[in-house]
Design a protein around this motif. Structure first.
Motif, mmCIF file in Angstrom:
data_model
loop_
_atom_site.group_PDB
_atom_site.id
_atom_site.type_symbol
_atom_site.label_atom_id
_atom_site.label_comp_id
_atom_site.label_asym_id
_atom_site.label_seq_id
_atom_site.Cartn_x
_atom_site.Cartn_y
_atom_site.Cartn_z
ATOM 1 N N PHE A 146 42.555 34.134 29.855
ATOM 2 C CA PHE A 146 43.853 34.439 29.539
ATOM 3 C C PHE A 146 43.899 33.698 28.272
ATOM 4 O O PHE A 146 45.043 33.962 27.432
ATOM 5 C CB PHE A 146 44.950 34.147 30.598
ATOM 6 N N TRP A 147 43.661 32.149 28.379
ATOM 7 C CA TRP A 147 44.015 31.569 27.197
ATOM 8 C C TRP A 147 43.327 31.910 25.884
ATOM 9 O O TRP A 147 43.855 31.969 24.925
ATOM 10 C CB TRP A 147 43.384 30.078 27.579
ATOM 11 N N ILE A 154 47.440 35.274 18.806
ATOM 12 C CA ILE A 154 48.248 34.557 17.975
ATOM 13 C C ILE A 154 47.377 34.217 16.667
ATOM 14 O O ILE A 154 48.194 34.202 15.719
ATOM 15 C CB ILE A 154 48.754 33.549 18.871
ATOM 16 N N PHE A 155 46.342 33.604 16.759
ATOM 17 C CA PHE A 155 45.991 32.940 15.533
ATOM 18 C C PHE A 155 45.529 33.818 14.372
ATOM 19 O O PHE A 155 45.925 33.316 13.138
ATOM 20 C CB PHE A 155 44.837 31.672 15.909
ATOM 21 N N LYS A 158 48.552 34.558 12.797
ATOM 22 C CA LYS A 158 49.277 33.458 11.982
ATOM 23 C C LYS A 158 48.816 33.303 10.795
ATOM 24 O O LYS A 158 49.081 32.782 9.598
ATOM 25 C CB LYS A 158 49.212 32.218 12.812
ATOM 26 N N LEU A 272 50.144 44.701 38.242
ATOM 27 C CA LEU A 272 50.894 43.533 38.142
ATOM 28 C C LEU A 272 52.303 43.730 38.152
ATOM 29 O O LEU A 272 53.074 43.209 38.873
ATOM 30 C CB LEU A 272 50.494 42.694 36.754
ATOM 31 N N ALA B 237 45.272 28.921 37.538
ATOM 32 C CA ALA B 237 45.614 28.714 36.171
ATOM 33 C C ALA B 237 46.095 30.227 35.889
ATOM 34 O O ALA B 237 47.202 30.787 35.373
ATOM 35 C CB ALA B 237 44.774 28.315 35.141
ATOM 36 N N PHE B 241 49.502 31.905 35.351
ATOM 37 C CA PHE B 241 49.922 32.563 33.884
ATOM 38 C C PHE B 241 50.459 34.002 34.089
ATOM 39 O O PHE B 241 51.499 34.254 33.133
ATOM 40 C CB PHE B 241 48.671 32.502 33.113
ATOM 41 N N ILE B 242 50.000 34.736 34.876
ATOM 42 C CA ILE B 242 50.581 36.129 35.132
ATOM 43 C C ILE B 242 51.898 36.202 36.110
ATOM 44 O O ILE B 242 52.522 37.169 35.901
ATOM 45 C CB ILE B 242 49.529 37.082 35.505
ATOM 46 N N GLY B 255 48.875 26.217 34.488
ATOM 47 C CA GLY B 255 48.899 27.609 34.106
ATOM 48 C C GLY B 255 50.143 27.909 33.768
ATOM 49 O O GLY B 255 50.441 28.864 32.864
ATOM 50 N N LEU B 258 51.607 26.988 30.205
ATOM 51 C CA LEU B 258 51.120 27.995 29.425
ATOM 52 C C LEU B 258 52.232 28.910 29.409
ATOM 53 O O LEU B 258 52.388 29.885 28.273
ATOM 54 C CB LEU B 258 49.681 28.140 29.556
ATOM 55 N N ARG B 262 54.509 30.426 26.323
ATOM 56 C CA ARG B 262 53.658 31.511 25.500
ATOM 57 C C ARG B 262 54.206 32.217 24.529
ATOM 58 O O ARG B 262 53.571 32.397 23.377
ATOM 59 C CB ARG B 262 53.663 32.582 26.752
ATOM 60 N N TRP B 265 53.813 29.920 21.199
ATOM 61 C CA TRP B 265 52.459 29.431 20.755
ATOM 62 C C TRP B 265 52.142 29.660 19.405
ATOM 63 O O TRP B 265 51.836 28.566 18.878
ATOM 64 C CB TRP B 265 51.425 30.152 21.370
ATOM 65 N N GLN B 266 52.561 30.619 18.615
ATOM 66 C CA GLN B 266 52.547 30.656 17.088
ATOM 67 C C GLN B 266 53.007 29.728 16.358
ATOM 68 O O GLN B 266 52.604 29.435 15.613
ATOM 69 C CB GLN B 266 52.993 32.030 16.769
ATOM 70 N N ALA B 267 54.378 29.267 16.983
ATOM 71 C CA ALA B 267 55.033 28.242 16.046
ATOM 72 C C ALA B 267 54.476 26.760 16.185
ATOM 73 O O ALA B 267 54.698 26.060 15.464
ATOM 74 C CB ALA B 267 56.588 28.341 16.610
ATOM 75 N N TRP B 269 51.122 24.580 17.681
ATOM 76 C CA TRP B 269 49.931 24.750 18.420
ATOM 77 C C TRP B 269 49.823 23.940 19.603
ATOM 78 O O TRP B 269 48.882 24.301 20.639
ATOM 79 C CB TRP B 269 48.786 24.437 17.344
ATOM 80 N N SER B 272 50.015 25.376 23.153
ATOM 81 C CA SER B 272 48.911 26.293 24.081
ATOM 82 C C SER B 272 47.602 25.129 24.142
ATOM 83 O O SER B 272 46.914 25.059 25.341
ATOM 84 C CB SER B 272 48.430 27.379 23.290
ATOM 85 N N VAL B 273 47.395 24.436 23.074
ATOM 86 C CA VAL B 273 46.196 23.547 23.176
ATOM 87 C C VAL B 273 46.293 22.430 24.065
ATOM 88 O O VAL B 273 45.356 22.294 24.971
ATOM 89 C CB VAL B 273 45.948 23.097 21.729
ATOM 90 N N GLY B 276 45.910 23.865 27.821
ATOM 91 C CA GLY B 276 44.735 24.549 27.862
ATOM 92 C C GLY B 276 43.461 23.739 27.851
ATOM 93 O O GLY B 276 42.491 23.665 28.691
ATOM 94 N N ILE B 279 42.968 22.379 31.218
ATOM 95 C CA ILE B 279 42.280 23.024 32.354
ATOM 96 C C ILE B 279 40.969 23.118 31.844
ATOM 97 O O ILE B 279 39.969 22.776 32.690
ATOM 98 C CB ILE B 279 42.829 24.479 32.119
#
Lengths: 315, 304
Positions: A146-147, A154-155, A158, A272, B237, B241-242, B255, B258, B262, B265-267, B269, B272-273, B276, B279
């Protein structure tokens, strides 16, 4: 052989029967009043509740409800969602193609990555390339799918302003667009599976390459590439296929996560959403459907195993 | 008499102990990666135990700048809800590793029990256990966990009940693998002479299983349990996450962290890193440690 298949088939039907009873019972063990879920208000009045329970047949004995539900399954009535208010059967059949395509694509990715790696690793046993590849595959195993999936959304967006088209287009409608929507989740899903497949390919190849017939093939001056591929790989595929069969459930479970990340309308997002909104007829329908698929796959793997390797006794 | 009895153990055990220690040193030398991974695992467990003391801030404190990049003050940055990620990653190890260990404990216990019964008694108990395992294997693992949690885990936040249900749901997924391996090992031991001897002197089956069978299948049980910890951490995790995991701001899991961030994440890094990486580091070290343990304790399992 046919006797073996018949026996295995009966066992599978028995297992499916137990699964259906277990799922049906578990759903009825859920705490909380059904009518509150259906009406989506915590303070539903008694009269409305009685009407709903009557409509859903919830006041009848559990055995009667079970038989009615199972009878319905066979004539195509899979119940109606509490929240969605739609026939569960329609929702499932609508979403099957996407999930099938996603699992097939990720299988393709997994095999395309795993088999070359496993073969190279085995041919170069204990060389630096072998160590490197083994280290890389064990690293993949520890990256959550999922990560990786989310990062893949995303990347690229971006850095290069690239994002795959949102949603889902049917394959027959626009194949290219369809593949563009699916290749990222399929890759994220396939990569995790490829790690364990590569390790099994490696160990199976090592075993096969030590056999006498491989030595014979080499001794008669056969091209090394042909020895490895035709004599080695072909015979090393049985454990790989077996592992794949065992891992198929993991793959199906993974679609739940990746479909939700990529907002794909497949069976995974259906279950889900149903779980989160407590739409139990839907949950029950999809879980039973998944179980039916998986039990069938397990059956086919068992039979094909006996088919591939005649030394296995059909007892 | 007394002097002989006292000296005898010293004679027989002293060299053995020394050679065992030497064997351990030799193993450590031949498996440097496994030893390093084991050290990381131990470190992670110690962090999880001492997380309250190690974390500079409370995990749900929201007095920080929003999405501050990693700096000296905030080693791993801050998240979109004004919280310190470093503190949350440390505290998060409790739920992530806790459920990882809890589920493997439950799965190993159930799997061992089923495997012992099926392998020792064979016949109809074996038949029943095998069908039960087929039923569990009939569900995609994540779907089974999702289904169980949706029905039984009524508590959204952190509580003993929600922790147990998470561990049970993931433990159930693990059970068939353990049970099959234990059953196979027991079947191999069952026909050996010392079991026959124990039966001949009239030992009860429960005694034979506990005293003679179980100690001899401990190696594969330990190996398979250690290999499954990484998968259990990943499963927790994914479930968090779900959105079906433990959702509690003062008891985060990696999890869940994250999932919380979520959308952002784009704004930034580091959102998420950092979790992650936590884990992946945990799963990787448990996998490498399990692999090394398997090579040492039970090389026959290598292909699995």
């Amino acid at each position: 052989m046919s006797q073996y298949i018949a026996r295995r088939l009966m066992l599978s039907v028995g297992v499916l029967f137990i699964i259906s009873v277990a799922v049906f019972t578990a759903v009825r063990l859920q705490p909380g009043d059904v009518c509150k879920i259906v009406l989506a208000t915590p303070d539903a009045d008694e009269q409305q509740c009685r009407a709903i329970r009557d409509e859903l047949g919830l006041d009848e004995p559990a055995a009667v409800q079970y038989l009615r539900y199972m009878g319905g399954l066979f004539v195509g009535d899979w119940g109606t969602g509490y929240i969605s208010r739609r026939a569960v059967r329609d929702e499932i059949t609508e979403r099957i193609p996407l999930t099938i395509e996603l699992t097939l694509l990720s299988t393709a990715f997994a095999l395309a990555i795993a088999i070359p790696i496993g073969v190279i690793s085995a041919v170069r046993q204990d060389g630096w390339l072998d160590y490197l590849l083994r280290l890389v595959t064990i690293g993949w195993l520890s990256i959550p799918g999922f990560w990786l999936g989310t990062m893949l959304v995303i990347f690229p967006a971006k850095w290069w302003g690239y994002s795959p088209p949102v949603g889902y287009t049917e394959f027959w409608h626009d194949p290219l667009k369809n593949l563009e929507q699916l290749y990222l989740p399929a890759f994220a899903l396939g990569l995790g599976l490829s790690a364990s497949l590569a390790r099994v390919t490696r160990s199976a190849m090592l075993e096969v390459l030590r056999q006498d017939f491989v030595r014979t093939a080499r001794a008669k001056g056969l091209n090394e590439r042909l020895v490895v591929v035709r004599h080695g790989l072909k015979n090393a595929m049985i454990p790989v296929v077996t592992l794949f069969g065992l891992q198929f459930g993991v793959l199906l479970g993974g679609t739940v996560v990746l479909e939700s990340i990529f907002a794909l309308p497949g069976l995974g997002t259906l279950i889900l959403g149903a779980v989160l909104s407590k739409d139990y007829p839907q949950v029950q329908g999809v879980v039973l459907f998944f179980a039916a698929v998986l039990v069938t796959i397990n059956l086919l793997v068992d039979i094909s195993y006996a088919w591939f390797d005649p030394r296995i006794r059909y007892a | 008499m007394a002097s002989i009895a006292a000296s005898e153990p010293a004679l027989t055990f002293a060299p053995r102990r020394r050679s065992r220690a030497r064997a351990l040193v030799r193993t450590c030398r031949s498996k440097p990666i496994g030893v390093a991974a084991g050290a990381v695992c131990l470190l992670l467990v110690l962090i999880a135990i001492g997380a309250d003391q190690l974390a500079p801030h409370a995990p749900d404190a929201t007095k920080f700048p929003r999405m501050h990049a990693p700096s000296r003050e905030y080693p791993l940055g801050t998240d979109n809800l004004f919280r310190d990620i470093y503190s949350r990653v440390l505290i998060g190890s409790r739920i992530s590793l806790g459920i990882g260990f809890g589920s493997v404990a439950i799965g190993t216990l159930m799997g061992t029990l089923l495997g012992l019964v099926a392998g020792y008694f064979r016949g109809w108990p074996d038949m029943i256990v095998s069908r039960a395992l087929d039923v569990i294997l009939g569900f995609p693992p994540l779907v089974l966990a999702l289904f169980i949690l949706s029905i039984f885990k009524t508590d959204k936040g952190f509580s003993a009940a929600s922790f147990m249900w998470m561990s049970f749901a993931i433990g159930l997924i693990i059970t068939p693998t353990t049970a099959r391996i234990v059953r196979g090992s027991v079947l191999g031991i069952r026909s050996l002479q010392y079991i026959e001897a124990a039966e001949a002197v009239g030992s009860a089956p429960s005694r034979i299983i506990l005293r003679h069978v179980l100690p001899n299948v401990m190696a594969p049980i330990i190996v398979i349990a250690s290999i499954q910890i990484g998968n259990a951490i990943l499963a927790e995790a994914a479930l968090s996450f779900i959105g079906v995991g433990i959702s509690d701001d003062s008891h985060p899991s990696w999890g869940k962290m994250l999932q919380d961030t979520r959308a952002q994440w784009q704004a930034a890094w580091w959102l998420s890193v950092m979790p992650g990486a936590a884990i992946s580091a945990a799963v990787l070290s448990f996998n490498l440690f399990g692999d090394a343990l398997r090579d040492i304790l039970d090389p026959r399992l290598r292909s699995s």
